[in-house]
Enzyme design. Structure first.
Site, PDB file in Angstrom:
ATOM      1  N   ASP A 158     -12.398   3.583  11.864  1.00  0.00           N
ATOM      2  CA  ASP A 158     -11.353   3.816  10.889  1.00  0.00           C
ATOM      3  C   ASP A 158     -12.058   4.522   9.723  1.00  0.00           C
ATOM      4  O   ASP A 158     -13.276   4.472   9.625  1.00  0.00           O
ATOM      5  CB  ASP A 158     -10.804   2.450  10.484  1.00  0.00           C
ATOM      6  CG  ASP A 158     -10.026   2.483   9.206  1.00  0.00           C
ATOM      7  OD1 ASP A 158      -9.067   3.261   9.145  1.00  0.00           O
ATOM      8  OD2 ASP A 158     -10.376   1.735   8.273  1.00  0.00           O
ATOM      9  N   ASP A 191     -10.983  -2.075   8.901  1.00  0.00           N
ATOM     10  CA  ASP A 191     -10.948  -3.030   7.793  1.00  0.00           C
ATOM     11  C   ASP A 191      -9.550  -3.466   7.370  1.00  0.00           C
ATOM     12  O   ASP A 191      -9.386  -4.533   6.798  1.00  0.00           O
ATOM     13  CB  ASP A 191     -11.622  -2.417   6.569  1.00  0.00           C
ATOM     14  CG  ASP A 191     -10.777  -1.295   5.986  1.00  0.00           C
ATOM     15  OD1 ASP A 191     -10.422  -0.382   6.742  1.00  0.00           O
ATOM     16  OD2 ASP A 191     -10.454  -1.355   4.788  1.00  0.00           O
ATOM     17  N   ASP A 205      -5.295  -1.980  10.797  1.00  0.00           N
ATOM     18  CA  ASP A 205      -6.253  -1.917  11.901  1.00  0.00           C
ATOM     19  C   ASP A 205      -6.172  -3.124  12.825  1.00  0.00           C
ATOM     20  O   ASP A 205      -6.775  -3.117  13.900  1.00  0.00           O
ATOM     21  CB  ASP A 205      -7.689  -1.808  11.349  1.00  0.00           C
ATOM     22  CG  ASP A 205      -7.904  -0.523  10.580  1.00  0.00           C
ATOM     23  OD1 ASP A 205      -7.344   0.507  10.999  1.00  0.00           O
ATOM     24  OD2 ASP A 205      -8.604  -0.555   9.564  1.00  0.00           O
TER      25      ASP A 205
HETATM   26  P1  ADP Z   1      -7.144   4.253   7.015  1.00  0.00           P
HETATM   27  O1  ADP Z   1      -6.510   4.262   8.334  1.00  0.00           O
HETATM   28  O2  ADP Z   1      -7.940   5.491   6.743  1.00  0.00           O
HETATM   29  O3  ADP Z   1      -7.944   3.026   6.733  1.00  0.00           O
HETATM   30  P2  ADP Z   1      -4.733   3.213   5.826  1.00  0.00           P
HETATM   31  O4  ADP Z   1      -4.007   3.182   7.115  1.00  0.00           O
HETATM   32  O5  ADP Z   1      -5.138   1.970   5.173  1.00  0.00           O
HETATM   33  O6  ADP Z   1      -5.977   4.231   5.917  1.00  0.00           O
HETATM   34  O7  ADP Z   1      -3.783   3.994   4.876  1.00  0.00           O
HETATM   35  C1  ADP Z   1      -3.197   5.143   5.351  1.00  0.00           C
HETATM   36  C2  ADP Z   1      -2.533   5.864   4.242  1.00  0.00           C
HETATM   37  O8  ADP Z   1      -1.381   5.124   3.845  1.00  0.00           O
HETATM   38  C3  ADP Z   1      -3.393   5.950   3.017  1.00  0.00           C
HETATM   39  O9  ADP Z   1      -4.234   7.060   3.057  1.00  0.00           O
HETATM   40  C4  ADP Z   1      -2.344   6.044   1.945  1.00  0.00           C
HETATM   41  O10 ADP Z   1      -1.889   7.354   1.846  1.00  0.00           O
HETATM   42  C5  ADP Z   1      -1.197   5.211   2.436  1.00  0.00           C
HETATM   43  N1  ADP Z   1      -1.185   3.854   1.885  1.00  0.00           N
HETATM   44  C6  ADP Z   1      -1.310   2.694   2.568  1.00  0.00           C
HETATM   45  N2  ADP Z   1      -1.229   1.632   1.756  1.00  0.00           N
HETATM   46  C7  ADP Z   1      -1.068   2.102   0.516  1.00  0.00           C
HETATM   47  C8  ADP Z   1      -0.901   1.506  -0.791  1.00  0.00           C
HETATM   48  N3  ADP Z   1      -0.929   0.175  -0.975  1.00  0.00           N
HETATM   49  N4  ADP Z   1      -0.739   2.312  -1.828  1.00  0.00           N
HETATM   50  C9  ADP Z   1      -0.724   3.642  -1.659  1.00  0.00           C
HETATM   51  N5  ADP Z   1      -0.871   4.271  -0.495  1.00  0.00           N
HETATM   52  C10 ADP Z   1      -1.026   3.518   0.590  1.00  0.00           C
HETATM   53 MG    MG Z   2      -9.014   1.212   6.545  1.00  0.00          MG
END
Ligand code: ADP
Ligand code: MG
Length: 648
Positions: A351, A542, A546
Site C-alpha cells: 500500500d 496500514d 487495507d
Molecule cells: P492508500 O491506499 O494509499 O493508503 P487510502 O486508501 O487510505 O490511501 O486513501 C485513499 C484516498 O482517499 C486518499 O488519498 C484520500 O484522497 C482519500 N481519503 C481517505 N480518507 C480520507 C480522509 N479522512 N480525509 C481526506 N481524504 C481521505
Molecule cells: Mg494506507
C-alpha cells in the site's frame, strides 16, 4: 509443548497506566527466565537426583547399595515422567513420549543397565528444561512487543476526551470509538451507527450493522462511523494474553511441518512399540539359538533410538522460537504457519500511504475557490476530520492550529474516498475527486504529484488542499533488500491519485503501480496478482481500507504504529515500529527458522537411522541408543533455541 507450560510467567496483565505517561519497562528485565524457575521442587529434585546419579556411577559395581542409589536418582529425575505415563494410560493416551521414556528406562533397569536408564531420563529432563527456557524467552519477547501498543479507551470526561488504559474505565462510563479502532470494552451504543468487524470474535467475516441501542462486544472493530459507547463490563483479558494463546495454541495457526510431526508421532509411536516387542520375542521363538536376553536388549536399543522426541519437541519449538526471535526485532508473527509461508514468498504488494510513506502529511498549500478564505477552507476541513483517524485527517487537524469546538457531529468515514460529516446545519465533504464526483460536485483535476484533498459544503466546492507526504527513510533500501532476497515482483496499490502514486513508485524503483483503487478494487487487483504468481504473496498495509486485502493475501503485514486496529486485526504479521525494511527481516527470520527445522529433521533421522542399523547388527548398545534419542533431542532443542537469536 512440555507438560508444564509455565503459564504464570507471561500472562501478565497490562500494567495500570495513564496512556500519556512514559511507557515504563518491565521490572524483570533480566527475567527471560521465569521467576522462581530455579527454586521449584521440580528443579531442586532434578539437581539432587543428578548428584546421586553422579555418585552412583562412581560407586563400585559390587556395592550393595549401588542399585538403590540409582533407583533414588531415577525417582528424583524421572519419577514424574513415570507418573505421567501411568496417569495418561488411564486417560487413554497410551503411546505418548512419557510412555516411551518410561518403558525404555524400566526396561534398561530390568536388564541391569542402571546408568543408561537414569541417563535417558536425565537428558530428557535437560532437554525439557532448555525447551521451557526457550518457550519462556519467546513468550517474554512477544509480551514485551505487545506492550509497545497497549490497548486504550477514549474516555469522555468533563474536560473532554482522555486516552486511558481500559482497566481504569468503570462500568457505566462513556467512551468514544473512532473508525478503524477496536472496541475496548463491552457496552451499549449511546450515539452513532456503524458497521463492525466481529471476525475476531465470531469468525463471521461479513460486517455487522449496528446503531444506537445495540450492544457491542470488546474486540470488534469499528469500520465506519464514530460510536459513543456506555460500558457494561470491566476490562477482562488483555490482548497480550490473547495473542500469546493464539500464537502458541491455535492449531489452525500451526505450521504444516509442525502439524505433520504431531500426526506422524501419533501413528509412529505405537508402531515402534509393537516392532520392539516383536523384535524381543519373535527371534527367540523362531530360532533355537536366539537368546531372549540378547534380543530383549536389542529391542530396547531399537525402542530407545526410534523415539520421535527430538522432532516432536524441537520442531514446534523452532517455530515458536522463530516467532520469539522475530518479536525481538519488533515483528509480531501471529502463528507458525505464517512463518512457514514467509519462506516461500515470491511477490510483495505494498500500500502507499502510511506504508511506503510516513503518513505524516504537511499541508503544503490551501487553495480557496472564489468567495472563500483559505483559513475558512481549512477550518471546515479540520472540523470534518475531527473524528477521523486517517493520517490525512491528523495532518489537517495539526495544520489548523486553533482549537476545534464542535457539537453533535455526525460522522461517516467513506473508506477510500474521505469523510462525510454533518457540522451544525451543514453537510461537509472532505476527500478525493472521486468522492465529490459521486455526490454530483464537479471539480477540476489539480495537476500535482502530491495528494489533493477537496472540501465541499452543502453541495458546493470550497477549495482544495495539497498535502505532502514524505517517503519513509528506509523504504528504498527495503525494496532493494527484497530484490536481494530473491523476491520476483514488487507491486504498489493505492487509493491515492495516479500522479502521486507514480511519483513515489519511481523514486523507490517499483515498476508495477495501480492507483485510485477503492478497498474492493484493491482486493480484486491482489487476487489477479496472486493468480499470476506461483509462490506466496505478501500484502503490506496500514489503513482501514487495507483490512480486506490484508485478510485475503497469503500473508498480511500491518504497520503497528500508524496502522489502524482494523488493519492490525486483519493481518498475520505486525511491524511494530512501521519500518518497511522489517518485511525483509521477517523473511530472513522465516528462512532461518526453516533451515533450523530441516537441520533438525535431517540430523535426527540420520543419527537414528545409523544407530538403528548398528543396533540391529548388535554393534550399537544402550549408550549409543541413549545418544540417538535424548542426546539428539537435546542437541535439536539447543539448535532450535538458536532461532531466538538470529541475526537479520
Ligand atoms: P492508500 O491506499 O494509499 O493508503 P487510502 O486508501 O487510505 O490511501 O486513501 C485513499 C484516498 O482517499 C486518499 O488519498 C484520500 O484522497 C482519500 N481519503 C481517505 N480518507 C480520507 C480522509 N479522512 N480525509 C481526506 N481524504 C481521505
Ligand atoms: Mg494506507
Amino acid at each position: 509443548m512440555s507438560a508444564h507450560e509455565a503459564k504464570e510467567c507471561c500472562t501478565r496483565c497490562a500494567p495500570q497506566y495513564a496512556y500519556e505517561e512514559e511507557h515504563h519497562h518491565h521490572e524483570h528485565e533480566h527475567g527471560h527466565i521465569p521467576e522462581g524457575f530455579f527454586t521449584t521442587p521440580h528443579f531442586i529434585g532434578f539437581v539432587i537426583g543428578s548428584f546421586l546419579f553422579l555418585g552412583a556411577t562412581l560407586m563400585d559395581n559390587a556395592h550393595p547399595l549401588r542399585l538403590w542409589v540409582f533407583v533414588s536418582a531415577y525417582a528424583l529425575i524421572g519419577g514424574e515422567i513415570l507418573f505421567l505415563a501411568v496417569k495418561n494410560i488411564f486417560k487413554g493416551h497410551l503411546f505418548d513420549e512419557n510412555f516411551l521414556m518410561s518403558l525404555a528406562t524400566v526396561g534398561a533397569f530390568s536388564i541391569g543397565e542402571y546408568p543408561e536408564g537414569v541417563a535417558v531420563m536425565f537428558f530428557y529432563r535437560m532437554g525439557e528444561f532448555f525447551q521451557d527456557l526457550a518457550v519462556a524467552r519467546s513468550k517474554h519477547s512477544i509480551g514485551e512487543l505487545m506492550d509497545i501498543r497497549p490497548d486504550f479507551a477514549m474516555l469522555i470526561s468533563s474536560d473532554g476526551e482522555q486516552k486511558v488504559s481500559p482497566e481504569l474505565v468503570e462500568i457505566g462510563a462513556h467512551i468514544v470509538v473512532r473508525a478503524g479502532e477496536k472496541i475496548p470494552l463491552d457496552g451499549l451504543i449511546m450515539e452513532g451507527q456503524s458497521s463492525l468487524d466481529t471476525s475476531a470474535l465470531s469468525g463471521e467475516s461479513l460486517p455487522k450493522e449496528v446503531k444506537t441501542g445495540d450492544e457491542v462486544l470488546s474486540g470488534s472493530i469499528n469500520l465506519r462511523g464514530v460510536l459513543v459507547v456506555k460500558t457494561q463490563k470491566c476490562f477482562a483479558d488483555s490482548t497480550v494474553s490473547k495473542i500469546l494463546d493464539l500464537v502458541q495454541n491455535a492449531s489452525a495457526k500451526k505450521a504444516k511441518t509442525e502439524q505433520f510431526i504431531t500426526t506422524f508421532a501419533r501413528y509412529y509411536t505405537p508402531f515402534v512399540v509393537v516392532s520392539a516387542a516383536l523384535l524381543a520375542f519373535l527371534p527367540p521363538l523362531l530360532f533355537e539359538e536366539a537368546l531372549l536376553s540378547e534380543w530383549f536388549k536389542r529391542a530396547l536399543v531399537f525402542l530407545v533410538v526410534s523415539c520421535p522426541c527430538a522432532l516432536v519437541v524441537s520442531i514446534p519449538l523452532s517455530f515458536f522460537g522463530g516467532i520469539g526471535g522475530a518479536s525481538k526485532k519488533g515483528i509480531l508473527v501471529k502463528g507458525g504457519n505464517f512463518l512457514e509461508a514467509l519462506n516461500r514468498v515470491e511477490t510483495v504488494v505494498f500500500d502507499k500511504t502510511g506504508t511506503l510513506t510516513q503518513g505524516h502529511f504537511d499541508v503544503a498549500h490551501v487553495e480557496a475557490y472564489e468567495g472563500y478564505e483559505a483559513q475558512e477552507v481549512l477550518r471546515w476541513c479540520a472540523l470534518a476530520e475531527f473524528y477521523s483517524n486517517h493520517p490525512i485527517a491528523h495532518s489537517i487537524k495539526r495544520a489548523y492550529k486553533e482549537p476545534l469546538v464542535l457539537d453533535g457531529v455526525m460522522h461517516e468515514e467513506l473508506v477510500g474516498y474521505g469523510v462525510s460529516v454533518r457540522v451544525g446545519e451543514s453537510m461537509v465533504l472532505v476527500g478525493n475527486q472521486k468522492l465529490l464526483r459521486e455526490r454530483g460536485i464537479e471539480v477540476s483535476i489539480v495537476p500535482s504529484s502530491h495528494t489533493v484533498v477537496y472540501v465541499a459544503r452543502d453541495g458546493e466546492a470550497l477549495g482544495h488542499l495539497i498535502i505532502e507526504d514524505s517517503i519513509k527513510e528506509d523504504a528504498k533500501d527495503a525494496i532493494q533488500k527484497l530484490y536481494a532476497l530473491g523476491i520476483k515482483r514488487v507491486v504498489m496499490l493505492t487509493g491515492d491519485n495516479e500522479n502521486s502514486a507514480q511519483n513515489v513508485a519511481q523514486s523507490l524503483g517499483i515498476r508495477e503501480v495501480f492507483a485510485g483503487l477503492l478497498p474492493y478494487q484493491k482486493v480484486e487487483k491482489l487476487e489477479s496478482i496472486m493468480a499470476s504468481s506461483k509462490g506466496k504473496t505478501i500484502f503490506v498495509g496500514d489503513g482501514i481500507n487495507d483490512a480486506p486485502v490484508l485478510a485475503r493475501a497469503d500473508i498480511g503485514i500491518a504497520m503497528g504504529g500508524v496502522g489502524s486496529d482494523a488493519a492490525i486485526e486483519a493481518s498475520d504479521v505486525v511491524i511494530m515500529n512501521d519500518e518497511i525494511s522489517k518485511v525483509a527481516t521477517a523473511i530472513s527470520v522465516a528462512r532461518q527458522t526453516h533451515a533450523i527445522v530441516w537441520q533438525n529433521i535431517i540430523f535426527a533421522l540420520g543419527v537414528k537411522g545409523v544407530i538403528l542399523i548398528l543396533g540391529a547388527l548388535g554393534i550399537a548398545g544402550m549408550w549409543e541408543a541413549v545418544f540417538g534419542d535424548v542426546g539428539v533431542a537435546l542437541i535439536a532443542v539447543l539448535n532450535a533455541s538458536r532461532v531466538l537469536h538470529v541475526k537479520a
